[in-house]
Design a protein around this motif. Sequence first.
Motif, short mmCIF file in Angstrom:
data_model
loop_
_atom_site.label_atom_id
_atom_site.label_comp_id
_atom_site.label_asym_id
_atom_site.label_seq_id
_atom_site.Cartn_x
_atom_site.Cartn_y
_atom_site.Cartn_z
N HIS A 1 0.84 -1.20 0.00
CA HIS A 1 0.00 0.00 0.00
C HIS A 1 0.88 1.26 0.00
O HIS A 1 1.95 1.27 0.62
N VAL B 1 1.39 4.28 1.68
CA VAL B 1 0.95 4.81 2.97
C VAL B 1 0.88 6.34 2.97
O VAL B 1 0.42 6.93 3.95
N TYR C 1 -5.46 6.62 2.62
CA TYR C 1 -4.86 5.51 3.35
C TYR C 1 -5.30 5.56 4.81
O TYR C 1 -5.28 6.62 5.45
N ARG D 1 -6.95 8.51 8.97
CA ARG D 1 -7.01 8.54 7.52
C ARG D 1 -6.12 9.68 7.01
O ARG D 1 -6.13 10.78 7.58
#
Length: 503
Positions: free
Chosen positions: A113, A115, A120, A486
Amino acid sequence: MRNTILFVLFLITVLCGVLVYFIPQTGTYILLSISGLLTIIAVFDSLQTKHSLLRSFPLVARLRWLFEEEREKIQQYFIEDNLNGTPINREKRSIVYQRAKLQKETIPFGTQHNVYAKGYEFVKHSLFPKDHHDVIGETIVFGSDKCSQKYESSIINISAMSFGSLSSNAIMALNQGAKMGNFAHNTGEGGISPYHLQGGDLIFQVGTGYFGAGKSIKGKRVFDEEIFKENAIRPEVKMIEIKLSQGAKPGHGGILPAKKNTQEIADIRKVEVGTQVDSPPSHSAFSNFDEMIAFIQKVRDLANGKPVGIKFCVGNNEEIKQMITAFANAKNYPDFIAVDGGEGGTGAAPLEFTNYIGTPLIEGLVFINKLLQEHQLKEQIKIIAAGKAVDAFDIVKYKALGADAIGMARSFMLSLGCIQARECNLDTCPVGVATQDDDLVKALVVEKKNIRVKNYHNKTIKAVKEVVAAMGKKSISDVHPSDVFRRKKEDEVVSLEEVYYPI
C-alpha cells in the motif's frame, strides 16, 4: 479482410485435400475434416446479417466472444495486481483463503500500500500492548427491553444469502460452519430450506416477498401469521430480520433469475418454477412508520419474544430521521438495525442500482449511529454493519464507527472457495457456490468447506483481538473513531472522529 480469410481457409482446405489424395491416412482425413468445417463456418459467418463483426471477420471474430467470456478470469490471473482488483482485490481474497485453509497468512518485505496516498487508513499501536488472549468483546447480546428472548451472538456473522442465490451445498456448508464456530447464519429472503437446518443458529430474514412468512393472494405476496410463526418459533431461529431494502438494489426488491429457480426452490418459495422471481420493492404489511412499529411488535410476539430487527440501505435522510423519531416517540423499536452499504453485495441487480443508488456503508453507518445516540436508543438498538468487510482492520474500523456486529457475505463465499468469477446471476458458478446446476454443485464438498467457514471466522476473530491488543485496548468494544486514522492529503492525517464526528 472477409475475402482474405475465406481465401486462406479455402486454400488450406484444398491443400489438405491434396494431402489426403497422396497420403490417405487417418491423420490427413482429420485435417481435411477440420479445415472443411472451419471453411463452412467462415462462409456462414460472412453471409449472416446479425453480427457485423462476424460478417467482416468470419471465424476470427468468434475469438472475441471467447475472450469476452473469460475476461474476468484472465484479468484476475494475468493482469490485476494485489491491490487493484475489484470488487475485492487479490490481497483481501488471499487472506480469506489462507485463514480458511489454515495456511501461512504473513506477508514479507513490507506493505504494498502507498501509505502516503490520500485515503490511506490505519490504527496506532500502544507502547504497552495487551496480550490478545486477554482481549474480550468477541460476542454481543441482541435484545432491547421489548424482547424476552435475548440472543448472544458473535460480532462476526454470515450476512443474508438465500437458498436459490446460493446452492444447497453452499448453504449446508455455511450453516454447519456457523454451528462449529458458534456464530449466526442469515437465511436471506428466500425462506428457511432444509439446507439451513444443519444445527447452526439462524437469523430468519423476512423480505418483501414474504417467502417462508406469507403467501400469494391474487398475485400479491402477503404476510401470513401462521406460516411465519411456524418458521419463527423453530429452535434454530434466534432472531428475525425484516428486510426493507438491500445495498445491491435499494428500492428495487430481490431478483432470483429464472435459471436458478428450480422445482425445489419454487416449492420452498411457493412460486412458479423456471420463472424470474422479483420481490416487490416494498412491504404490503405496512406503509408508514406507525404501521411498521406495530408490525415489528406483531412479529416479535409471534416469534415468542425473539429479537426482531430491520435491514436497509440508508436512503432519504429525512425519512430515516422520521423513522428513528417515531421509534423514540412510540417507545417501541426494533432490537437491531442492519445497515447495508450502497456498494452492493452478493445479490444480482440492475447496473444503475448497484452503481448509483444508496448510501455507501460508512456514511450510512455513521448516520444511523448518530441518530440512535441523539434519541438515546443506542443501548436498546444494536447496529449490524454489512459492506465488504473482509479482514480485522475492516471490522475494527466499522466497530469504531458505531457497529456492534458485522455481517459478511462475500467473505464467507470466498471461504467456501468462490473465485470471484462474477457469474452469480448466470447459474454457471464454476465452484458450485452460486448455482443450481447439479454437476457444478457437486464440486463443493460440504464436509471440507464447512471447516473452512469455521476457520475463517475463528481466525478473523483472533486477528481482530490481535489488532485491538496492539492498540492497548482490553476489549473490542473499546475502539472509537478517534483510534482510526485517515490520510487526508500527503502531509495531513486526521482521525475518523474528526471526519465523521467533528465537535
